[in-house]
Scaffold this active site. Structure first.
Site, PDB file in Angstrom:
ATOM      1  N   ASP A   9       0.753  -1.060  -0.140  1.00 36.29           N
ATOM      2  CA  ASP A   9      -0.023  -0.169  -0.148  1.00 36.29           C
ATOM      3  C   ASP A   9       1.064   1.192   0.072  1.00 36.29           C
ATOM      4  O   ASP A   9       2.325   0.925  -0.238  1.00 36.29           O
ATOM      5  CB  ASP A   9      -0.974  -0.065   1.290  1.00 36.29           C
ATOM      6  CG  ASP A   9      -0.537   0.335   2.555  1.00 36.29           C
ATOM      7  OD1 ASP A   9       0.727   0.169   2.862  1.00 36.29           O
ATOM      8  OD2 ASP A   9      -1.114   0.376   3.526  1.00 36.29           O
ATOM      9  N   CYS A  66       2.848  -3.297   3.962  1.00 37.57           N
ATOM     10  CA  CYS A  66       2.186  -2.120   4.255  1.00 37.57           C
ATOM     11  C   CYS A  66       2.814  -1.354   5.425  1.00 37.57           C
ATOM     12  O   CYS A  66       3.805  -1.806   5.664  1.00 37.57           O
ATOM     13  CB  CYS A  66       0.513  -2.586   4.669  1.00 37.57           C
ATOM     14  SG  CYS A  66       0.365  -3.815   6.136  1.00 37.57           S
ATOM     15  N   THR A  68       2.724  -1.682   9.150  1.00 38.67           N
ATOM     16  CA  THR A  68       3.095  -2.420   9.965  1.00 38.67           C
ATOM     17  C   THR A  68       3.121  -4.149   9.341  1.00 38.67           C
ATOM     18  O   THR A  68       3.916  -4.866  10.217  1.00 38.67           O
ATOM     19  CB  THR A  68       1.882  -2.706  11.127  1.00 38.67           C
ATOM     20  OG1 THR A  68       0.722  -3.025  10.541  1.00 38.67           O
ATOM     21  CG2 THR A  68       1.800  -1.312  11.753  1.00 38.67           C
ATOM     22  N   HIS A  99       9.495 -24.583   7.997  1.00 35.45           N
ATOM     23  CA  HIS A  99       8.464 -25.222   8.765  1.00 35.45           C
ATOM     24  C   HIS A  99       6.962 -24.902   8.352  1.00 35.45           C
ATOM     25  O   HIS A  99       6.134 -25.875   8.360  1.00 35.45           O
ATOM     26  CB  HIS A  99       8.429 -24.853  10.362  1.00 35.45           C
ATOM     27  CG  HIS A  99       9.708 -25.469  10.980  1.00 35.45           C
ATOM     28  ND1 HIS A  99       9.850 -25.549  12.309  1.00 35.45           N
ATOM     29  CD2 HIS A  99      10.899 -26.043  10.477  1.00 35.45           C
ATOM     30  CE1 HIS A  99      10.963 -26.153  12.710  1.00 35.45           C
ATOM     31  NE2 HIS A  99      11.541 -26.716  11.440  1.00 35.45           N
ATOM     32  N   ARG A 133       7.431 -34.127   8.876  1.00 28.34           N
ATOM     33  CA  ARG A 133       6.335 -33.741   9.906  1.00 28.34           C
ATOM     34  C   ARG A 133       5.865 -32.212   9.908  1.00 28.34           C
ATOM     35  O   ARG A 133       4.433 -32.125   9.973  1.00 28.34           O
ATOM     36  CB  ARG A 133       7.189 -33.935  11.477  1.00 28.34           C
ATOM     37  CG  ARG A 133       8.184 -32.459  11.457  1.00 28.34           C
ATOM     38  CD  ARG A 133       8.660 -32.793  13.087  1.00 28.34           C
ATOM     39  NE  ARG A 133       9.503 -31.713  13.565  1.00 28.34           N
ATOM     40  CZ  ARG A 133      10.698 -31.559  12.994  1.00 28.34           C
ATOM     41  NH1 ARG A 133      11.278 -32.217  12.150  1.00 28.34           N
ATOM     42  NH2 ARG A 133      11.503 -30.218  13.595  1.00 28.34           N
ATOM     43  N   HIS A 134       6.347 -31.451   8.956  1.00 32.66           N
ATOM     44  CA  HIS A 134       5.722 -29.988   9.037  1.00 32.66           C
ATOM     45  C   HIS A 134       4.936 -30.108   7.737  1.00 32.66           C
ATOM     46  O   HIS A 134       3.671 -29.458   7.788  1.00 32.66           O
ATOM     47  CB  HIS A 134       6.973 -29.108   8.633  1.00 32.66           C
ATOM     48  CG  HIS A 134       7.928 -29.146   9.462  1.00 32.66           C
ATOM     49  ND1 HIS A 134       7.814 -28.770  11.023  1.00 32.66           N
ATOM     50  CD2 HIS A 134       9.278 -29.388   9.407  1.00 32.66           C
ATOM     51  CE1 HIS A 134       8.856 -28.619  11.315  1.00 32.66           C
ATOM     52  NE2 HIS A 134       9.854 -28.936  10.841  1.00 32.66           N
TER      53      HIS A 134
HETATM   54  C1  RB5 Z   1      -1.995   2.881   6.449  1.00 31.47           C
HETATM   55  O1  RB5 Z   1      -1.952   3.891   7.154  1.00 31.47           O
HETATM   56  C2  RB5 Z   1      -1.634   1.475   7.395  1.00 31.47           C
HETATM   57  O2  RB5 Z   1      -2.850   1.563   8.182  1.00 31.47           O
HETATM   58  C3  RB5 Z   1      -1.461   0.230   6.721  1.00 31.47           C
HETATM   59  O3  RB5 Z   1      -0.266   0.435   5.825  1.00 31.47           O
HETATM   60  C4  RB5 Z   1      -0.961  -1.116   7.660  1.00 31.47           C
HETATM   61  O4  RB5 Z   1      -0.031  -0.642   8.638  1.00 31.47           O
HETATM   62  C5  RB5 Z   1      -2.091  -1.636   8.069  1.00 31.47           C
HETATM   63  O5  RB5 Z   1      -2.158  -2.734   8.815  1.00 31.47           O
END
Ligand code: RB5
Length: 154
Positions: A9, A66, A68, A99, A133-134
């Site tokens: 994104d 993205c 996070t 794994h 096993r995985h």
């Molecule tokens: C965008 O602002 C942010 O919310 C997105 O990139 C992401 O981190 C969402 O989980």
């Protein structure tokens, strides 16, 4: 030769561009599913496009980024057969291949730096699944989808 795709994104755009340049320099080909600039977009649209391309066998593995990595994780792991793994360290990047047979690498563009991200990508791309096993455990995960679809329960 495996087919690879990448998407992000706006919050992952800068890291996406640097990963594309990094892989191109190494001669690794990958399809860019966008976006084409850092204008604000919705991460589900881009996570869905990569997950569907894998489900439809148009590509073998994908990388999604993205802010996070959490939003993309939630999106791609709703798709049966997708094993998306959020990585911020090299140990996880290695183990999620050995794994978990990870088929989507997820990273947080606002969490990790470019240097670490490149090493994570390198490790994830070059570590094979161990099977054995995985595989049995992955089969149990596939069973969840099958049972939910047929019985509505597990
Ligand atoms: C965008 O602002 C942010 O919310 C997105 O990139 C992401 O981190 C969402 O989980």
């Amino acid at each position: 030769m495996e087919k690879l795709a990448i998407a992000s994104d706006h919050a992952g755009f800068e890291l996406k561009e640097s990963i594309i340049a990094f892989l191109q320099k190494k001669g690794v080909k990958l399809q860019d599913f966008g976006p084409v600039n850092s204008d604000r977009v919705d991460y589900p649209d881009y996570g869905i496009s990569i997950a569907k391309a894998i489900q439809e066998k148009k590509v073998d593995r994908g990388i999604v980024i993205c802010g996070t990595g959490v939003g993309m994780s939630i999106v791609v792991n709703r798709f049966p057969g997708i094993r998306g793994t959020l990585c911020s360290d090299l140990y996880t990047a290695k183990m999620c291949r050995e794994h978990n047979d990870s088929n989507i690498l997820i990273m947080g563009g606002r969490v990790i730096g470019k240097g670490l991200a490149e090493e994570i990508v390198d490790t994830w791309l070059n570590t094979p699944f161990e099977g054995g096993r995985h595989q049995k455990r992955l089969d149990k995960i596939e069973d969840i989808d099958r049972k939910l679809e047929t019985k509505g329960d597990i």
